[in-house]
Write an enzyme that holds these catalytic residues in place. Structure first.
Site: not given
Ligand SMILES: NC(=O)c1ccc[n+]([C@@H]2O[C@H](COP(=O)([O-])OP(=O)(O)OC[C@H]3O[C@@H](n4cnc5c(N)ncnc54)[C@H](O)[C@@H]3O)[C@@H](O)[C@H]2O)c1
Length: 256
Positions: A137, A150
């Site tokens: 991130s 986080y």
């Molecule tokens: N959305 C944002 O603003 C953002 C910004 C920077 C980085 N990210 C990163 O991008 C990646 C994807 O995020 P997203 O926004 O699509 O999130 P999201 O919440 O839409 O999806 C995350 C998924 O991870 C699953 N998950 C959580 N705990 C788990 C576990 N113990 N075992 C297996 N699965 C598990 C959840 O059930 C969910 O389906 C993440 O690593 C997030 O940190 C997101």
């Protein structure tokens, strides 16, 4: 993106960017192993998609991740691409955030990556081929107020993936560590429900499609760091050259 007949393993595939990556790769002809702890999310990901298989798993469980990876290779074939997207994102002041929640964040966001890398990467290195993608991130490059627990997990993801890459470079596997700013996915709801940094108001979330496009570009160009979104590269450089100035601005925006 041609991925005909290839195999992709994606964690966090039940929602957001993991889900979108599963749909895109399946549309490009891949056989996709969709891993997630949410069976409801997986049902949505696989609905009507004959080439996406659901593998419910909690990525913090080392043996379960090993087992699922073995099943994926037996059922779908050797893995060509791994996408580590599983994460949670509760925010808050560090001293107010429940200790158990801070440990849980590290177990999922960082520990899950460790488990998946151990289960999948040796096979790809042995075959001298594959893509290994970690979701860090911008917060894994630049810490800000209210996001510390986080961000610590994402600093760990950035560091682990960077060293993993350097220890295994020139062995045929492409590595990308993607560091997006806020992205429009269900993950943001966790910040809304816990603590919403004012900084996020000044930077509207970008589209998940743009992040996935940026990853493909980085893979093609052989660039390890992928910094999608306007201003991300500037933020990355500012943090390194002028951390004091960045903190000054963060305090000003948050008002404490
Ligand atoms: N959305 C944002 O603003 C953002 C910004 C920077 C980085 N990210 C990163 O991008 C990646 C994807 O995020 P997203 O926004 O699509 O999130 P999201 O919440 O839409 O999806 C995350 C998924 O991870 C699953 N998950 C959580 N705990 C788990 C576990 N113990 N075992 C297996 N699965 C598990 C959840 O059930 C969910 O389906 C993440 O690593 C997030 O940190 C997101």
């Amino acid at each position: 993106m041609a991925f005909n007949g290839k195999v992709a393993l994606i964690t966090g595939a039940g929602s957001g960017m993991g889900q979108l990556a599963a749909w895109r790769l399946a549309a490009a002809g891949a056989r996709v192993a969709a891993l997630d702890v949410s069976e409801k999310g997986l049902a949505q990901t696989t609905a009507g998609k004959s080439n996406i298989e659901a593998y419910p798993v909690d990525v913090t469980r080392t043996e379960a991740v090993d087992e699922v990876t073995l099943r994926v290779t037996q059922e779908l074939g050797p893995i060509d691409r791994v996408i580590n997207a599983a994460a949670i994102m509760p925010f808050g002041r560090l001293l107010d955030q429940p200790t158990e929640q801070i440990h849980r964040l590290m177990a999922i966001n960082y520990g899950g990556l460790v488990n998946v890398s151990k289960a999948t990467l040796p096979g790809m290195l042995e075959r001298g081929h594959g893509d290994f993608i970690s979701f860090s991130s911008m917060l894994g490059q630049m810490p800000t107020l209210l996001t510390g627990a986080y961000a610590a997990t994402k600093f760990a993801v950035s560091c682990y993936t960077e060293v993993l890459y350097h220890e295994n470079r020139d062995r045929g596997v492409r590595f990308v560590c993607v560091c997006p700013p806020a992205v429009k996915t269900p993950l943001l709801q966790q910040a809304i429900e816990t603590s919403w940094p004012k900084l996020l108001d000044g930077n509207p979330p970008i589209a998940p499609e743009d992040v996935l496009d940026a990853i493909e570009t980085s893979l093609e160009r052989g660039e390890f760091w992928c910094l999608p979104g306007k201003g991300s590269r500037l933020g990355y450089v500012m943090r390194r050259l002028m951390p004091g100035a960045v903190w000054k601005q963060v305090h000003k925006v948050e008002g404490f």
